[in-house]
Scaffold this motif. Sequence first.
Motif, PDB file in Angstrom:
ATOM      1  N   LEU A 232       0.801  -1.235   0.000  1.00 48.84           N
ATOM      2  CA  LEU A 232       0.000   0.000   0.000  1.00 48.84           C
ATOM      3  C   LEU A 232       0.827   1.275   0.000  1.00 48.84           C
ATOM      4  CD1 LEU A 232      -2.733  -1.046   2.619  1.00 48.84           C
ATOM      5  CD2 LEU A 232      -2.802  -1.285   0.118  1.00 48.84           C
ATOM      6  N   HIS A 235       1.921   5.464   5.382  1.00 49.77           N
ATOM      7  CA  HIS A 235       0.919   6.507   5.672  1.00 49.77           C
ATOM      8  C   HIS A 235       1.550   7.897   5.528  1.00 49.77           C
ATOM      9  CE1 HIS A 235      -0.466   3.030   8.201  1.00 49.77           C
ATOM     10  NE2 HIS A 235      -1.661   3.417   7.786  1.00 49.77           N
ATOM     11  N   ARG A 255       0.998   5.896   0.472  1.00 53.74           N
ATOM     12  CA  ARG A 255      -0.245   5.268   0.030  1.00 53.74           C
ATOM     13  C   ARG A 255      -1.260   6.331  -0.396  1.00 53.74           C
ATOM     14  NH1 ARG A 255      -2.475   1.961   4.867  1.00 53.74           N
ATOM     15  NH2 ARG A 255      -0.275   1.372   4.855  1.00 53.74           N
ATOM     16  N   ALA A 256      -2.265   5.910  -1.144  1.00 58.19           N
ATOM     17  CA  ALA A 256      -3.364   6.815  -1.496  1.00 58.19           C
ATOM     18  C   ALA A 256      -3.978   7.348  -0.206  1.00 58.19           C
ATOM     19  CB  ALA A 256      -4.408   6.070  -2.305  1.00 58.19           C
ATOM     20  N   GLY A 257      -4.177   8.649  -0.161  1.00 62.66           N
ATOM     21  CA  GLY A 257      -4.705   9.283   1.044  1.00 62.66           C
ATOM     22  C   GLY A 257      -3.639   9.588   2.072  1.00 62.66           C
ATOM     23  N   PHE A 275      -1.670  13.572  -8.946  1.00 63.47           N
ATOM     24  CA  PHE A 275      -3.104  13.288  -9.053  1.00 63.47           C
ATOM     25  C   PHE A 275      -3.380  11.815  -8.771  1.00 63.47           C
ATOM     26  CE2 PHE A 275      -6.818  12.172 -11.699  1.00 63.47           C
ATOM     27  CZ  PHE A 275      -7.733  13.158 -11.342  1.00 63.47           C
ATOM     28  N   TYR A 276      -2.726  10.932  -9.518  1.00 63.62           N
ATOM     29  CA  TYR A 276      -3.032   9.508  -9.376  1.00 63.62           C
ATOM     30  C   TYR A 276      -2.501   8.921  -8.073  1.00 63.62           C
ATOM     31  CZ  TYR A 276      -5.269   9.488 -13.880  1.00 63.62           C
ATOM     32  OH  TYR A 276      -6.147   9.750 -14.902  1.00 63.62           O
ATOM     33  N   LEU A 278      -2.874  10.349  -5.229  1.00 63.17           N
ATOM     34  CA  LEU A 278      -3.863  10.734  -4.213  1.00 63.17           C
ATOM     35  C   LEU A 278      -3.230  11.052  -2.860  1.00 63.17           C
ATOM     36  CD1 LEU A 278      -7.017   8.548  -4.961  1.00 63.17           C
ATOM     37  CD2 LEU A 278      -7.045  10.988  -4.427  1.00 63.17           C
ATOM     38  N   VAL A 279      -1.969  11.483  -2.862  1.00 61.00           N
ATOM     39  CA  VAL A 279      -1.345  11.849  -1.590  1.00 61.00           C
ATOM     40  C   VAL A 279      -1.601  13.325  -1.279  1.00 61.00           C
ATOM     41  CG1 VAL A 279       0.487  10.132  -1.918  1.00 61.00           C
ATOM     42  CG2 VAL A 279       0.932  12.543  -2.461  1.00 61.00           C
ATOM     43  N   HIS A 280      -1.433  13.655  -0.029  1.00 57.19           N
ATOM     44  CA  HIS A 280      -1.411  15.048   0.414  1.00 57.19           C
ATOM     45  C   HIS A 280       0.044  15.506   0.382  1.00 57.19           C
ATOM     46  CE1 HIS A 280      -4.975  13.308   2.385  1.00 57.19           C
ATOM     47  NE2 HIS A 280      -5.479  14.522   2.488  1.00 57.19           N
TER      48      HIS A 280
ATOM     49  N   TYR B  99     -10.554   6.374   0.580  1.00 59.06           N
ATOM     50  CA  TYR B  99      -9.975   6.586  -0.757  1.00 59.06           C
ATOM     51  C   TYR B  99     -10.392   5.462  -1.712  1.00 59.06           C
ATOM     52  CZ  TYR B  99      -7.864  10.762   0.817  1.00 59.06           C
ATOM     53  OH  TYR B  99      -7.713  12.033   1.279  1.00 59.06           O
ATOM     54  N   LEU B 281      -1.407  20.750  -0.634  1.00 58.77           N
ATOM     55  CA  LEU B 281      -1.928  20.405  -1.952  1.00 58.77           C
ATOM     56  C   LEU B 281      -2.458  18.972  -1.898  1.00 58.77           C
ATOM     57  CD1 LEU B 281      -2.101  21.477  -4.882  1.00 58.77           C
ATOM     58  CD2 LEU B 281       0.211  20.612  -5.243  1.00 58.77           C
ATOM     59  N   GLY B 283      -5.319  16.311  -4.136  1.00 56.19           N
ATOM     60  CA  GLY B 283      -6.313  16.111  -5.179  1.00 56.19           C
ATOM     61  C   GLY B 283      -6.150  14.738  -5.773  1.00 56.19           C
TER      62      GLY B 283
END
Lengths: 338, 338
Positions: A232, A235, A255-257, A275-276, A278-280, B99, B281, B283
């Motif tokens: 994944l 974090h 990981r995403a998120g 974009f893909y 999905l990280v901050h 997510y 940022l 998204g």
Amino acid sequence: MRGVVMHGAGDVRVEDRPDPVIVEPTDAIIRVSAACVCGSDLWPYRGLEPVTEPRPMGHEYVGVVEEVGDQVTTLRPGQFVVGSFWASDNTCEICRAGYQSACVHRVLMGTIGTQAERARIPLADGTLVATPGVPADDLVPSLLAASDVLGTGWFAAVAAQAGPGKTVAVVGDGAVGLCAVLAARELGAERIIAMSRHTPRQELARHFGATDIVTERGAEGVARIRELTGGLGAHSVIEAVGTQESVMQSIGSARAGGHVGFIGYHGEVPVEELFYSLVHLHGGPAPVRRFLPELVEAIWHRRIDPGAVFDLELPLEEAAEAYRAMDERRAIKALLRP
Amino acid sequence: MRGVVMHGAGDVRVEDRPDPVIVEPTDAIIRVSAACVCGSDLWPYRGLEPVTEPRPMGHEYVGVVEEVGDQVTTLRPGQFVVGSFWASDNTCEICRAGYQSACVHRVLMGTIGTQAERARIPLADGTLVATPGVPADDLVPSLLAASDVLGTGWFAAVAAQAGPGKTVAVVGDGAVGLCAVLAARELGAERIIAMSRHTPRQELARHFGATDIVTERGAEGVARIRELTGGLGAHSVIEAVGTQESVMQSIGSARAGGHVGFIGYHGEVPVEELFYSLVHLHGGPAPVRRFLPELVEAIWHRRIDPGAVFDLELPLEEAAEAYRAMDERRAIKALLRP
């Protein structure tokens, strides 16, 4: 007074410079007890940033207040103080939101130069944090670390939302990365993966709380982090190198998120990859002042020892050797005693 | 059945396509009650993304369940359902963190094509949200909006941390931007600045809750946002265009410590600008499924009317005109009725 001046790439000299004086009524003058060389000082030293005129160096400092301007109300001569590399009023809306490094009245200490015997500190009430008393000598390196390298690592760890239950990866084993390991531990992270291939730095990372060491870099480093996190990603990822490659490695390792806290300011991030993923993503010049009171308190009570990042201590007069040692990676971080 | 297929830039046809069948035991087949054309469908339509082979189109949908696979437990034929453009199991660790668009088992609905009479929905239990009953016909557009354009705008507003006491700027007056205005209002934002130079879109923005309209773009747009926010920038900025320029405009419009939520995936962000902006940022492909239950509930009880973004409704057979109208900006968003 004596102070460090960079004349060009690789050319650092200790010279006579004018003694600082109170310019604004909100200024203080401090006698510098200790200063140090920052990783960011190596960018111009290595010719990666232009040096167009002789430049006073240094933006990390601890010292003793010698004189204060008429409008300084919370400080008095004789106090031992720690400040950040951005002077800030600590009262504007941006400061109150915790972003003192973007204070509407901010002054960059790097333009003043704290690798010197004395320094003028603008906005002293807002910038400086006094210790409870004069510190024991062995606490000085840790208090100095709070001025930038710990404060920056701490900010990156907070930006990456390191905390309980989290797996945190730290990209970079410089002083900031190592301090970020310490910060992640103090913030309660469950697992801390330090990315390092240098034995002494790996040891310091473990001392600061790293639970795993990963020696791979780039795509292999990303693959290894994913392998360690059930496919994944982590974090929280802390980018503590400052190159395009390390920023992309950090985004790829989260990981995403998840959250990436970054300290670098080179390169470009393709929006599509961000974009893909999905990280901050959050980073920037660390608002060290936000964290200074708690960091000073933790150091004062010897709960943390970030001063361990200093593996070289030299008199101010030998600043050129301090720069060389860091440039050649013979030292993690060099402390200068005026 | 009849369905929309894109053969190349500007070449959209409605054709006979095979009826979908249950492939996996977790699938459902729905009869599509309404579908629509997405802003992202215009990228290949305009030749900005390659179309290498005939491509079934559409990823937004509401409809009635006709058949379910053996392992589907929460849905039954006859139910009216809303789903997102990513099918997701809604049980994996990434889904549980909110997510779902990065679900470890995700399937992109765009590869299936919902601009059609029927569609196969993978991972039906995780993907679809049933409404309390068969909706009144005038609720269908709003429920359809929840499938993507509202869900995406909502995610961007949440990513930008729109909320009480916040000033929110929305860059882009397409359907997603307009829905983001609505989301910012529902999330409690104090002030919502819509950036638009088109009168009908400005009116819809005001209907959805915009308190200010800014017509300037680029550097002038940034300057205007700063002027409206005491020089500091907005707390929250929603990027709802998807170009390099709008991403940079959004970062420039946010204050230090502020949050930018973005939906675009083109261009590059210079790390240095992001660094010094000190913004957050976040998204990516919106995890619409996270928000669907609350969005469906708010629509069902007529608290929000995101369906107002549809200013053109056509039979599925006239899909080519729907694409043209959106391409030429004659329509904000076109709804298709099979």
